[in-house]
Design an enzyme around this catalytic site. Sequence first.
Site, PDB file in Angstrom:
ATOM      1  N   ASP A 137      -3.448 -13.175   4.942  1.00  0.00           N
ATOM      2  CA  ASP A 137      -4.694 -12.966   4.213  1.00  0.00           C
ATOM      3  C   ASP A 137      -5.857 -13.493   5.057  1.00  0.00           C
ATOM      4  O   ASP A 137      -5.744 -14.540   5.710  1.00  0.00           O
ATOM      5  CB  ASP A 137      -4.630 -13.709   2.880  1.00  0.00           C
ATOM      6  N   GLY A 138      -6.972 -12.786   5.051  1.00  0.00           N
ATOM      7  CA  GLY A 138      -8.092 -13.144   5.914  1.00  0.00           C
ATOM      8  C   GLY A 138      -8.641 -14.527   5.649  1.00  0.00           C
ATOM      9  O   GLY A 138      -8.909 -15.297   6.576  1.00  0.00           O
ATOM     10  N   ASN A 170       0.792  -1.217   0.000  1.00  0.00           N
ATOM     11  CA  ASN A 170       0.000   0.000   0.000  1.00  0.00           C
ATOM     12  C   ASN A 170       0.830   1.275   0.000  1.00  0.00           C
ATOM     13  O   ASN A 170       1.963   1.304   0.476  1.00  0.00           O
ATOM     14  CB  ASN A 170      -0.886   0.051   1.265  1.00  0.00           C
ATOM     15  N   ASP A 227     -13.821  -6.478   7.228  1.00  0.00           N
ATOM     16  CA  ASP A 227     -13.604  -5.073   6.875  1.00  0.00           C
ATOM     17  C   ASP A 227     -12.429  -4.974   5.905  1.00  0.00           C
ATOM     18  O   ASP A 227     -11.473  -4.237   6.131  1.00  0.00           O
ATOM     19  CB  ASP A 227     -13.324  -4.258   8.147  1.00  0.00           C
ATOM     20  N   GLU A 286      -4.360  -8.808   9.444  1.00  0.00           N
ATOM     21  CA  GLU A 286      -4.044  -7.694   8.533  1.00  0.00           C
ATOM     22  C   GLU A 286      -2.886  -8.127   7.644  1.00  0.00           C
ATOM     23  O   GLU A 286      -1.835  -8.540   8.138  1.00  0.00           O
ATOM     24  CB  GLU A 286      -3.668  -6.439   9.340  1.00  0.00           C
TER      25      GLU A 286
END
Length: 539
Positions: free
Chosen positions: A362-363, A254, A380, A337
Amino acid sequence: MNTPKILKNKIFLYLTEFFAGMSVMAVELGASRLLAPYFSSSQIVWTIIIGTIMIAMALGNIYGGRSADKNPNPGRLYTRILIAAVWIGAIPVVGKYLILGISAVLIFTVNSNFLMIAAFAACMVIFVFPLFLLGTVTPSLAKYSVGNLEESGKVVGTLGAFNTIGSIIGTFVPTFVTIPSVGTSITFLIFAGILLALAILYFISVGKGNAAGSGRGRVIASGLIFLVCCALGYSDHFAFWEDELAYEGESVYNYLQVKESDRSVILSTNVLFGVQSIYMKNQGLTGMYYDYAMAAPLMAGEKEPGDCEVLILGMGTGTYATQCRKYFGDMVMEGVEIDDRITDLAREYFFLPEDVPVTTYDGRAYLNAVDRRYDVIMVDAYQDITIPFQMSSVEFFTLVKEHLTEDGIMVVNMNMRGGREGNINQYLADTIASVFGEVYTADVAGSTNRELFASNQAGMPARLEANRQKLSDQDLYAMMERVASALEVYEQGDYILTDDKAPVELLGMQVIDEIIQDEVAYYKGVYETQGFHGLLGVF
């Protein structure tokens, strides 16, 4: 013409191929990071980047081959490399201004597919020309390298191998080394510098004569421009209009921005505007979707809210965890996260409690790896159109259900509330309703967010009301009353997302088009009736 000595043993030609391949991939990855704060880092943007670069390389291959046949002068190739190096070095200086300028023009002239068109136009203007020039390298080097037909296959194969190896290194180095450590701007400058050094080495080796003299002139001019670019482009400051950011930087995943005010601390990721996480310094409610999501522990079975065990997929900086702890006590909470730099920022700027564990993963992969069950699972992980398809399908929500207690609650933050039939939120809600027995939604006032609550046990509104009556904090009591009044039972439709078919980016782009049209409708009207001067008068 005489062949320069540096080219006679072919090693320098192979090195040229190697560094050209490396630079192409580095620029491609840098392009994704340069565009991400403005257009997101979705599959759509990646497709546009790859497509435009392939166009540039194809045209470069055609031109390079024809140029080498017509005038087999290596100086022409290394001049093109010199120009490409200067252009790439200038991207950190002017790239962000070009993106904003292109977007400003298109936003008043494009009625649909704005993100796709603006990203494509930005790629064409900023990246096509230097990569077109680098695309001329392979066919030109093949011309200079092949001495006779007997060795043509071997030479061309070696050139291809050097290009491929360079491309591999150019893929890994920016992603795992330069971008996380020194940023996108410096990454562009590093690879521009490599190309510049390659061209300079060639022209220095040419020797004397008119060609050498003109070559030295090009080298001096290019070197001076590159030094200016280094002085002006040495920055990872994308949001150049922001003077007082607490933090701005990049991670493997990011672009990150932390902004602090007297009232709050805000994290934005891959977008120049908007809030991904927030910490309220006054210890109050956020006024955002996190407040609505706090209804989930009040809906979960017979447990007191403070006794619920909560898992957050897409932890961010821990706003939801912080708010739940603040109002419900020391709940057992954990987060997942994927970006560990965000977790570092959570501890540094957002006061995430040290006893709240965060797993860098990874979720969905995390759910596959653990057997534990939770009273509340918050999903989320959706940001603008950057919605991980693997966390939007029937298979994913089935996995979430398997990790909930018998009367557990899943709460999902859906951040783009669309109006047209078959919008992204309708797909997500229909998919969830195909897995869970009871689904309610609540639109977040003053935003495009919608919270979705899902469970296999009936009676979520009744449990919310019963637990709301026990709340002692008046602000939270009033907030939960607002949530209760906003709850609407969701009736399942036929829009289903699966692992095999989940076009989440295209669906999200449709909603973004609607949002943009609504936001700029007034300004478009002024522009259409009064022109550019009238628009300036508005501002």
